[in-house]
Design a protein around this motif. Sequence first.
Motif, mmCIF file in Angstrom:
data_model
loop_
_atom_site.group_PDB
_atom_site.id
_atom_site.type_symbol
_atom_site.label_atom_id
_atom_site.label_comp_id
_atom_site.label_asym_id
_atom_site.label_seq_id
_atom_site.Cartn_x
_atom_site.Cartn_y
_atom_site.Cartn_z
ATOM 1 N N UNK A 40 18.057 -12.597 -4.310
ATOM 2 C CA UNK A 40 16.753 -12.991 -4.840
ATOM 3 C C UNK A 40 16.322 -12.006 -5.930
ATOM 4 N N UNK A 41 15.783 -12.512 -7.024
ATOM 5 C CA UNK A 41 15.269 -11.618 -8.071
ATOM 6 C C UNK A 41 13.950 -10.989 -7.604
ATOM 7 N N UNK A 42 13.783 -9.713 -7.925
ATOM 8 C CA UNK A 42 12.631 -8.967 -7.403
ATOM 9 C C UNK A 42 11.826 -8.325 -8.520
ATOM 10 N N UNK A 43 10.511 -8.431 -8.393
ATOM 11 C CA UNK A 43 9.620 -7.744 -9.330
ATOM 12 C C UNK A 43 8.566 -6.999 -8.509
ATOM 13 N N UNK A 44 8.502 -5.664 -8.695
ATOM 14 C CA UNK A 44 7.533 -4.869 -7.938
ATOM 15 C C UNK A 44 6.578 -4.165 -8.881
ATOM 16 N N UNK A 45 5.279 -4.290 -8.574
ATOM 17 C CA UNK A 45 4.228 -3.657 -9.377
ATOM 18 C C UNK A 45 3.651 -2.500 -8.574
ATOM 19 N N UNK A 46 3.618 -1.316 -9.172
ATOM 20 C CA UNK A 46 3.245 -0.118 -8.416
ATOM 21 C C UNK A 46 2.253 0.734 -9.213
ATOM 22 N N UNK A 47 1.222 1.209 -8.544
ATOM 23 C CA UNK A 47 0.254 2.101 -9.187
ATOM 24 C C UNK A 47 0.799 3.521 -9.188
ATOM 25 N N UNK A 48 0.769 4.163 -10.334
ATOM 26 C CA UNK A 48 1.342 5.507 -10.439
ATOM 27 C C UNK A 48 0.593 6.509 -9.558
ATOM 28 N N UNK A 49 -0.691 6.212 -9.241
ATOM 29 C CA UNK A 49 -1.473 7.142 -8.415
ATOM 30 C C UNK A 49 -1.572 6.685 -6.957
ATOM 31 N N UNK A 50 -0.699 5.758 -6.565
ATOM 32 C CA UNK A 50 -0.771 5.224 -5.195
ATOM 33 C C UNK A 50 -0.375 6.307 -4.184
ATOM 34 N N UNK A 51 -1.305 6.678 -3.293
ATOM 35 C CA UNK A 51 -0.965 7.671 -2.263
ATOM 36 C C UNK A 51 -0.591 6.999 -0.942
ATOM 37 N N UNK A 52 -0.833 5.675 -0.848
ATOM 38 C CA UNK A 52 -0.477 4.958 0.390
ATOM 39 C C UNK A 52 0.998 4.606 0.363
ATOM 40 N N UNK A 53 1.468 4.164 -0.786
ATOM 41 C CA UNK A 53 2.903 4.042 -1.012
ATOM 42 C C UNK A 53 3.179 5.003 -2.153
ATOM 43 N N UNK A 54 3.623 6.214 -1.800
ATOM 44 C CA UNK A 54 3.686 7.267 -2.817
ATOM 45 C C UNK A 54 4.945 7.159 -3.678
ATOM 46 N N UNK A 55 5.032 8.041 -4.652
ATOM 47 C CA UNK A 55 6.132 7.930 -5.602
ATOM 48 C C UNK A 55 7.491 8.236 -4.980
ATOM 49 N N UNK A 56 7.480 8.992 -3.860
ATOM 50 C CA UNK A 56 8.763 9.218 -3.176
ATOM 51 C C UNK A 56 9.260 7.915 -2.545
ATOM 52 N N UNK A 57 8.338 7.191 -1.906
ATOM 53 C CA UNK A 57 8.715 5.882 -1.345
ATOM 54 C C UNK A 57 9.150 4.937 -2.466
ATOM 55 N N UNK A 58 8.461 5.043 -3.596
ATOM 56 C CA UNK A 58 8.822 4.202 -4.740
ATOM 57 C C UNK A 58 10.254 4.523 -5.191
ATOM 58 N N UNK A 59 10.586 5.821 -5.235
ATOM 59 C CA UNK A 59 11.946 6.209 -5.645
ATOM 60 C C UNK A 59 12.987 5.706 -4.660
ATOM 61 N N UNK A 60 12.664 5.814 -3.353
ATOM 62 C CA UNK A 60 13.599 5.301 -2.351
ATOM 63 C C UNK A 60 13.805 3.803 -2.487
#
Length: 260
Positions: A180-200
């Motif tokens: 399935x094609x995936x598109x994820x939109x993420x806030x750079x200042x999101x502390x609930x899903x932080x940038x480490x989770x984003x990297x993973x």
Amino acid sequence: MLKLILSIYFSLSSCYCKNPLVEKLVDYSNNLQGFLVHPVIQKQIPKRPAIIIFHAFTGRTEFENEKARSLAKLGYVAFAADTYGKTGSTETIEGNFEIMKHILGNRTTILRERILAAWTFINSLDFVDSNRIGSIGYCYGGLCSLDLARFEIGLKAAVSFHGTLLKYPEESENLKNISCAIQAHHGDLDIHTNNEEASNFIEEMRNRSMDWQFLRYSNAEHAFTLFGVDDFKIPGASYNEKASNRSWSYMQVFLAEKLL
Ligand SMILES: *[C@@H]1O[C@H](CO)[C@@H](O)[C@H](O)[C@H]1NC(C)=O
Ligand SMILES: *[C@@H]1O[C@H](CO)[C@@H](O)[C@H](O)[C@H]1NC(C)=O
Ligand SMILES: *[C@@H]1O[C@H](CO)[C@@H](O)[C@H](O)[C@H]1NC(C)=O
Ligand SMILES: *[C@@H]1O[C@H](CO)[C@@H](O)[C@H](O)[C@H]1NC(C)=O
């Protein structure tokens, strides 16, 4: 010439009036209640692409219903699904966070069944083209949308808005590739899903997905599309009009490419 232009104008506008949206509440599966919206089904277009909308921590609300209407106006059959159950969501933020925690704690069982129930329902509609089904979701619902893609059951496009990006717990699922094609939109200042989770998450996508896109919005906190979220005074969650507008536009382009 003017007459021609006028007649085109009137036929378009009357054509629009003759095509209102059909809306209804749907009881499905075990005590779940969703909201279905679609253009009137015409003989010329007997099958339409469909989008499942997965709700945020609040349970299904007018916010998700309104997104369903917007998608139906674009030509999709839209279904705002329910993963909390008819008696599930509460009036309070704390109550809804409790339900969400309980369901996320049962991601491979209860939540999986409820995500798949929405899939089964939308597939049961004879005016839905089962080869053109996508999903979108907000926060916790972003995880639901991505999980439906992870289940590898024929979903064509999955979108997550400030979604929870945690990997699926079962190793066997982790090994499967995602078609399935995936598109994820993420806030750079999101502390609930932080940038480490984003990297993973990006690493998971590199490992498993052939077609993923990750968009990150400057100055955007968690829940940046949820108009009115500021009233809840949840630390680290706020509406961001620019990120909200842009993510909705990019979603439209992505879904049109995969489903229209
Ligand atoms: C999972 O669901 C069961 C049954 O409803 C419940 O007892 C349990 O506490 C839930 N697990 C978590 C981690 O919330
Ligand atoms: C990606 O694959 C590598 C190599 O197989 C593995 O070590 C890593 O844990 C995987 N990462 C994720 C997030 O799945
Ligand atoms: C799974 O996807 C990865 C990354 O796109 C690719 O390198 C790998 O060959 C795929 N594995 C299988 C079994 O198709
Ligand atoms: C967002 O979209 C709305 C509706 O189209 C528009 O009125 C508003 O000006 C836009 N805001 C930004 C910051 O782009």
